[in-house]
Motif scaffolding. Structure first.
Motif, mmCIF file in Angstrom:
data_model
loop_
_atom_site.group_PDB
_atom_site.id
_atom_site.type_symbol
_atom_site.label_atom_id
_atom_site.label_comp_id
_atom_site.label_asym_id
_atom_site.label_seq_id
_atom_site.Cartn_x
_atom_site.Cartn_y
_atom_site.Cartn_z
ATOM 1 N N CYS A 182 56.198 2.865 30.452
ATOM 2 C CA CYS A 182 55.839 4.577 30.316
ATOM 3 C C CYS A 182 57.408 4.721 29.904
ATOM 4 N N CYS A 202 52.297 11.939 33.278
ATOM 5 C CA CYS A 202 53.207 12.827 33.580
ATOM 6 C C CYS A 202 53.628 13.436 31.801
ATOM 7 N N CYS A 222 58.534 7.493 30.296
ATOM 8 C CA CYS A 222 59.076 8.059 31.155
ATOM 9 C C CYS A 222 60.429 7.140 32.127
ATOM 10 N N HIS A 225 48.940 7.728 35.086
ATOM 11 C CA HIS A 225 49.283 7.154 36.800
ATOM 12 C C HIS A 225 49.355 7.250 37.779
#
Ligand SMILES: [Zn+2]
Length: 464
Positions: free
Chosen positions: A335, A274, A337, A281
């Motif tokens: 992560c 990402c 994100c 991922h």
């Protein structure tokens, strides 16, 4: 499973997160069973059992391979460890017996050469449905690095149906991107011109090949080159990715460089980074990944072992606990994100030769040598020579550089290799000699295969 957005990082959650939530919700009819931690794991267990049932019913290989397995004993997806592994040699020896559909329903067959000259090739079979899943993954996964309307140059094989180039193009067309599938790079100078003419925003290719383009484009001082800040993103795929290559491409094109993990056996696509660029991922609605130790036991997060994959939605030729031969680990931390999808760290290079107590590793040589400016590619050959009665190991390095920039590189390569502790130790002990380092006359990239240390054995008297 739903992502937790971390405001301080200001990075959007991977588009794979929402896609996988939607996929699992639409396909899994039941509520999570007690003891299963997430909806995703409940879905994975459900799909695993469906795959096992299909495989035993339709495939002669799996009927025998999975004999004695009781589906009732699988109470969580982690119980997959009760199942036997599938190895590359099973694909080579029993490929057709692994099919769960008639050959008429196969839309794509990919033949892969296995290591060893006498080994039979592996053949991987896909239905139309399997290939549609792949394109859908590319549509979702690529949204992390390209925007609708952008132009993407793919330096991977195409255009036949089911080739990686064709599937990426199909996936990207769903996003409104224009895609040019060029195939592998055979001549960096001419591909740089094509990229400039196409006005590509994004480049997808093998690490070494994209590096050759970045370094060639910088060396070309006239208008046919790629202007600074033209390239918005790069995706490296098809082989393990040295950090030195990521850094060199970023430095020249000033753009983010993403990693994709996948292989034919994962249905081409497997996982993609990402915007946070902290590991790939994984495509967890279609694939269940494990990392296992040398005895076949699953390893916890953060520990490096062999990547093992089980297909959850494959209809043509399911793979159950397939040993990929790749070495990597799952990343432990969340992560930035916010996605809870499993992330795979960069895969390690496979090419390792053990000499006494030391390991000569190609990935270490890659990190050292690709750092050198104007280097484009190199091939290492380790020669085991018998001189009189004594054995000696010689290292030969054939290298490619930007034309006219060869000067002084031999010495720099030698110095870079000597800085690698294992090589220095072997050289200091007299067990290894750097025999020759030479600029190649051979055409660049005539064999776009996974990088490896070549090994030779000679018995005649040689000049060192
Ligand atoms: Zn992420």
């Amino acid at each position: 499973m739903a992502g937790v957005f971390i405001e301080t990082m200001n990075i959007d959650i991977t588009p794979l997160d929402r896609w996988i939530v939607t996929r699992t919700a639409s396909r899994f009819p039941g509520e999570p069973t007690t003891g299963i931690t997430t909806q995703l794991e409940a879905y994975q267990l459900w799909m695993l059992k469906k795959t096992l049932t299909l495989a035993r019913e339709k495939s002669p290989f799996y009927r025998n391979h999975l004999k004695g397995i009781n589906l009732e004993d699988l109470r969580s997806v982690q119980d997959i460890r009760q199942l036997p592994f599938v190895f590359a040699r099973d694909l080579a020896d029993h490929g057709l017996q692994m099919l769960c559909v008639s050959q008429g329903e196969i839309a794509r067959v990919t033949t892969l050469q296995t290591s060893g000259t006498t080994a039979r090739p592996k053949r991987i079979f896909f239905t139309q449905h399997d290939m549609e899943n792949t394109a859908e993954f590319f549509t979702r996964g690529m949204a992390t690095l390209v925007k609708p309307g952008q132009r993407v140059m793919v330096l991977m094989p195409g255009p036949n149906f089911g080739s990686v180039g064709e599937r990426v193009k199909t996936g990207l067309s769903q996003m409104g991107c224009s895609t040019l599938v060029n195939g592998f790079v055979d001549n960096p100078g001419s591909v740089v011109k094509k990229i400039a003419a196409f006005r590509a925003d994004c480049i997808i290719g093998l690490p070494v090949q994209v590096l050759s383009l970045a370094r060639s484009s910088r060396a070309t001082a006239h208008g046919s080159s790629i202007s600074t800040n033209r390239i918005k993103s790069v995706l490296l795929t098809g082989d393990y990715v040295p950090l030195s290559i990521i850094r060199a491409i970023k430095e020249i094109w000033h753009c983010p460089v993403f990693i994709h993990y996948g292989m034919t056996e994962t249905g081409l696509g497997g996982g993609v980074e990402c915007r946070a660029q902290r590991g790939c991922h994984l495509r967890e609605a279609d694939l269940f990944f494990e990392i296992i130790d040398e005895n076949g036991y699953p390893l916890p997060l953060g520990q490096v072992g062999e990547v093992t994959v089980t297909t959850l939605t494959r209809t043509g030729m399911p793979l159950i606990r397939y040993r990929t031969g790749d070495r990597a680990c799952f990343l432990e931390d969340l992560c930035p994100c916010g996605s809870r999808l499993k992330r795979l760290d960069r895969v390690r290079g496979r090419s390792v030769v053990r000499l006494g107590s030391q390991e000569i590793r190609l990935d270490e040589m890659d990190e050292a040598v690709f750092k050198l400016d104007n280097m484009v590619d190199f091939q290492v050959t380790l020669v085991e020579a018998t001189v009189a009665t004594a054995g000696i190991h010689l290292l030969n390095v054939e290298f490619w550089s930007i034309p006219d920039k060869v000067q002084g590189l031999e010495r720099k390569i030698e110095q870079a290799l000597y800085k690698i502790p294992a090589i220095r130790h072997l050289m200091d002990q007299g067990e290894l000699t750097i025999n020759s380092i030479f600029a190649s006359n051979a055409k660049l990239f005539s064999r776009p295969i996974k990088r490896s240390i070549k090994q030779e054995r000679i018995k005649k008297k040689i000049n060192v």
